[in-house]
Design a protein around this motif. Structure first.
Motif, short mmCIF file in Angstrom:
data_model
loop_
_atom_site.label_atom_id
_atom_site.label_comp_id
_atom_site.label_asym_id
_atom_site.label_seq_id
_atom_site.Cartn_x
_atom_site.Cartn_y
_atom_site.Cartn_z
N THR A 242 0.84 -1.20 0.00
CA THR A 242 0.00 0.00 0.00
C THR A 242 0.87 1.24 0.00
O THR A 242 2.02 1.22 0.43
N ASN A 243 0.30 2.35 -0.47
CA ASN A 243 1.04 3.60 -0.50
C ASN A 243 0.59 4.54 0.63
O ASN A 243 0.51 5.75 0.47
N ASP A 244 0.30 3.93 1.79
CA ASP A 244 -0.11 4.71 2.96
C ASP A 244 0.85 4.44 4.12
O ASP A 244 1.96 3.93 3.91
N GLU A 245 0.41 4.80 5.35
CA GLU A 245 1.30 4.62 6.50
C GLU A 245 1.68 3.16 6.73
O GLU A 245 2.78 2.88 7.20
N PHE A 246 0.78 2.24 6.40
CA PHE A 246 1.11 0.82 6.58
C PHE A 246 2.20 0.40 5.61
O PHE A 246 3.10 -0.37 5.96
N GLY A 247 2.12 0.88 4.38
CA GLY A 247 3.19 0.62 3.44
C GLY A 247 4.50 1.24 3.89
O GLY A 247 5.57 0.64 3.72
N LEU A 248 4.40 2.44 4.48
CA LEU A 248 5.61 3.11 4.98
C LEU A 248 6.22 2.33 6.14
O LEU A 248 7.45 2.20 6.24
N MET A 249 5.36 1.80 7.03
CA MET A 249 5.86 0.97 8.12
C MET A 249 6.56 -0.26 7.59
O MET A 249 7.64 -0.64 8.07
N ALA A 250 5.95 -0.91 6.58
CA ALA A 250 6.57 -2.10 5.99
C ALA A 250 7.90 -1.74 5.35
O ALA A 250 8.90 -2.47 5.50
N TYR A 251 7.93 -0.62 4.65
CA TYR A 251 9.15 -0.18 3.96
C TYR A 251 10.28 0.05 4.96
O TYR A 251 11.41 -0.43 4.77
N HIS A 252 9.99 0.76 6.05
CA HIS A 252 11.03 1.06 7.04
C HIS A 252 11.39 -0.19 7.86
O HIS A 252 12.55 -0.32 8.30
N THR A 253 10.43 -1.08 8.06
CA THR A 253 10.77 -2.35 8.71
C THR A 253 11.77 -3.13 7.88
O THR A 253 12.75 -3.67 8.40
N ASN A 254 11.54 -3.17 6.57
CA ASN A 254 12.47 -3.86 5.68
C ASN A 254 13.84 -3.21 5.68
O ASN A 254 14.87 -3.90 5.67
N LEU A 255 13.86 -1.87 5.69
CA LEU A 255 15.15 -1.16 5.75
C LEU A 255 15.88 -1.50 7.05
O LEU A 255 17.10 -1.71 7.05
N MET A 256 15.13 -1.56 8.15
CA MET A 256 15.72 -1.88 9.44
C MET A 256 16.30 -3.29 9.44
O MET A 256 17.45 -3.51 9.87
N VAL A 257 15.53 -4.27 8.92
CA VAL A 257 16.00 -5.65 8.88
C VAL A 257 17.22 -5.78 7.98
O VAL A 257 18.19 -6.47 8.31
N GLU A 258 17.20 -5.08 6.84
CA GLU A 258 18.35 -5.12 5.94
C GLU A 258 19.58 -4.51 6.60
O GLU A 258 20.71 -5.02 6.44
N ALA A 259 19.38 -3.41 7.36
CA ALA A 259 20.51 -2.79 8.06
C ALA A 259 21.07 -3.73 9.13
O ALA A 259 22.29 -3.86 9.29
N ILE A 260 20.16 -4.39 9.88
CA ILE A 260 20.60 -5.34 10.89
C ILE A 260 21.34 -6.49 10.22
O ILE A 260 22.38 -6.95 10.72
N HIS A 261 20.80 -6.96 9.08
CA HIS A 261 21.45 -8.05 8.35
C HIS A 261 22.86 -7.65 7.93
O HIS A 261 23.81 -8.42 8.07
N LYS A 262 22.98 -6.42 7.44
CA LYS A 262 24.29 -5.95 6.99
C LYS A 262 25.26 -5.82 8.16
O LYS A 262 26.41 -6.28 8.09
N ARG A 263 24.78 -5.19 9.24
CA ARG A 263 25.65 -5.02 10.42
C ARG A 263 26.01 -6.37 11.04
O ARG A 263 27.17 -6.58 11.45
N THR A 264 25.04 -7.26 11.10
CA THR A 264 25.31 -8.58 11.65
C THR A 264 26.34 -9.32 10.81
O THR A 264 27.24 -9.99 11.33
N GLY A 265 26.18 -9.20 9.48
CA GLY A 265 27.16 -9.83 8.59
C GLY A 265 28.55 -9.27 8.81
O GLY A 265 29.54 -10.02 8.81
N GLU A 266 28.64 -7.95 9.02
CA GLU A 266 29.95 -7.33 9.28
C GLU A 266 30.53 -7.83 10.60
O GLU A 266 31.74 -8.10 10.70
N ILE A 267 29.66 -7.97 11.61
CA ILE A 267 30.12 -8.48 12.91
C ILE A 267 30.63 -9.91 12.78
O ILE A 267 31.68 -10.27 13.30
N TYR A 268 29.85 -10.74 12.05
CA TYR A 268 30.25 -12.13 11.87
C TYR A 268 31.57 -12.22 11.11
O TYR A 268 32.44 -13.04 11.44
N ARG A 269 31.70 -11.39 10.07
CA ARG A 269 32.95 -11.42 9.31
C ARG A 269 34.12 -10.98 10.17
O ARG A 269 35.22 -11.56 10.11
#
Length: 499
Positions: A242-269
């Protein structure tokens, strides 16, 4: 299927609607009224698919908005064309045509909105990132605006249709007041109001149900991804549908998970590189090459994966645990950094007292990791690393060191490392012996079954001996530069079979 049901019901509703709001349409026979409506809706049905495909081919990210626009636009066009047809063929006035357009507009609004919500649900089930809606401040359509627009248009349409019904009934009463029974007229008017109320209420409730289903789908997806992230699974994503606040929440949740994934990968490496560096540091002071680290950790993984097929070990050897074993194995001799050079690098045989000092490397390594645990807190990685470091020289019959553990009192990680470490020492060249063949090393390990080694681990070794041979060939010492000075007793204590 949903669209087909809507179009079939629309034919029935529009025919009944026409007879309720317009005396000119009411003058037609049922067939004369129904045929043009059915043909017009059939034309809409035929056009909706190619138009949708044309728009989606060029604007794939906007398919939800297009679904509403296409359906609604076709309903309006259908109403206009039907009004023109009635005016030309039957000679109906403009007022009759406007009533037809209002009917198509009203019903088209609810049908188009429901089909758009269905498309939103379909979009939410797609996992591919390129199928998601693009979110930006320019395209954001707040939920409050959506609800406000829906409520306003619904109220306006209901009032307008009721006004048309009342106007038609008043004209009818004025024209037929002398011939009409008031009780029958009252009953007829109530039927028309009841028809409008039932159709409108059914459409509104259907939209509320459809929107509620979409909200439930979004919240389930959002909570599922957050729960997975909390468990350490960083592969989940919330569909942006959706192009409303729920879509925005999903979008930022995905950004957060991707950032955690990236940082976690850096920590593991960073963790893996640090482990390898520390293990390599220990190896530079000993008689073994860096290839020993690579081989032994792969031996441990091969043994663990084989044991996992045994029902007794499947719970203790999850994929995560096996990965931690693989990463922890290089630290098994980290305690050797605490052994004096005079002993560690002595080219000749060690005395009993010197060998006693050499054996303290297991305790020294474990204590160093305990210090790390004290600073970082206990983790599964550090716990396994400490177990391996401290117990890989323990023996199944209790004659090992440093604690003389026996049988299953020895952690499984230490029992796996014992076989891997001894096998690699046996097939490696030392100043006091040539490299043994695989068959010779295998016979020594089998001889130590139930004495030096856990019988189950030896059985696992036999099952994966071809994998051991492959690892030994792929990560041979020839790929690394050996040190000119090698310790005699430092290796012999590792490779001594049970006697």
């Amino acid at each position: 299927m949903r669209a087909a049901i809507h179009y079939c019901l629309s034919t029935v509703i529009l025919v009944l609607y026409g007879s309720r709001v317009c005396p000119f349409l009411d003058s037609l026979t049922t067939l004369q009224l129904a045929m043009p409506v059915a043909v017009m809706l059939l034309l809409q049905w035929t056009l909706r698919t190619p138009v949708r495909h044309l728009l989606e081919r060029n604007f794939s990210k906007e398919r939800i908005r297009h679904t509403f626009a296409i359906e609604f636009g076709l309903f309006i066009c259908g109403g206009v064309l039907l009004a023109i047809f009635n005016a030309v063929y039957h000679g109906f006035p403009l007022a009759s045509g406007l009533k037809v357009i209002v009917g198509f507009f009203s019903l088209g609004f609810f049908v188009s909105l429901d089909l758009a919500l269905e498309q939103e649900r379909r979009q939410a089930t797609r996992s591919r990132q390129n199928d998601q809606v693009e979110i930006s401040s320019a395209t954001l359509f707040p939920v409050s605006h959506k609800l406000g627009l829906f409520a306003s248009l619904t109220s306006l349409l209901v009032v307008l249709i009721l006004f048309l019904v009342v106007n038609k009934d008043l004209l009818w009463l004025l024209e037929t007041s002398n011939q009409t029974n008031m009780e029958e007229a009252r009953f007829s008017i109530l039927k028309e109001f009841l028809f409008v109320a039932i159709v409108t209420l059914a459409q509104v409730l259907n939209i509320i149900r459809s929107y509620s289903a979409n909200l439930r789908l979004f919240f389930d997806a959002e909570n599922s991804v957050l729960q997975r992230t909390n468990r350490g699974d960083l592969d989940g994503r919330v569909p942006v549908s959706t192009n409303d606040e729920f879509g925005l929440m999903a979008y930022h949740t995905n950004l957060m998970v991707e950032a955690i994934h990236k940082r976690t990968g850096e920590i593991y490496r960073t963790q893996d590189v640090t482990i390898l560096s520390l293990a390599s540091l220990a190896e530079t002071r000993d008689n073994e090459t860096g290839a020993h680290i690579l081989r032994t950790q792969r031996y441990v993984r091969a043994l663990a994966e084989q044991l996992k097929s045994d029902q007794r070990y499947c719970d203790d050897l999850s994929e995560t645990t096996i990965d931690l074993l693989y990463k922890s194995a290089p630290l098994h001799d980290i305690g050797k950094v605490g052994i004096p050079d005079a002993i560690l690098l002595k080219p000749g045989k060690l005395t009993d007292s010197e060998f006693g000092i050499m054996k303290t490397h297991a305790s020294l390594g474990a204590e160093a990791i305990r210090v790390a645990e004290g600073e970082l807190g206990e983790t599964s990685f550090l716990s396994l690393a400490r177990e391996i470091t401290e117990t890989h020289h323990e023996k199944w019959d209790g004659s090992g060191y440093p604690n003389g553990l026996k049988g299953v009192a020895i952690p499984l990680s230490g029992r796996l490392m014992a076989v891997a470490d001894v096998y690699d020492a046996l097939i490696s060249k030392r100043v006091y012996k040539p490299a043994f063949s695989h068959d010779k090393a295998k016979s020594i390990i089998i001889e130590g079954r139930g004495a030096h080694f856990d019988p189950d681990v030896v059985d696992a070794f036999i099952a994966v001996e071809r994998e051991f041979q492959r690892i030994a060939a792929e990560f041979s010492d020839q790929s690394y530069t050996s040190k000119p000075s090698e310790s005699d007793q430092g290796a012999s204590e590792t490779l001594a079979p049970a006697t």
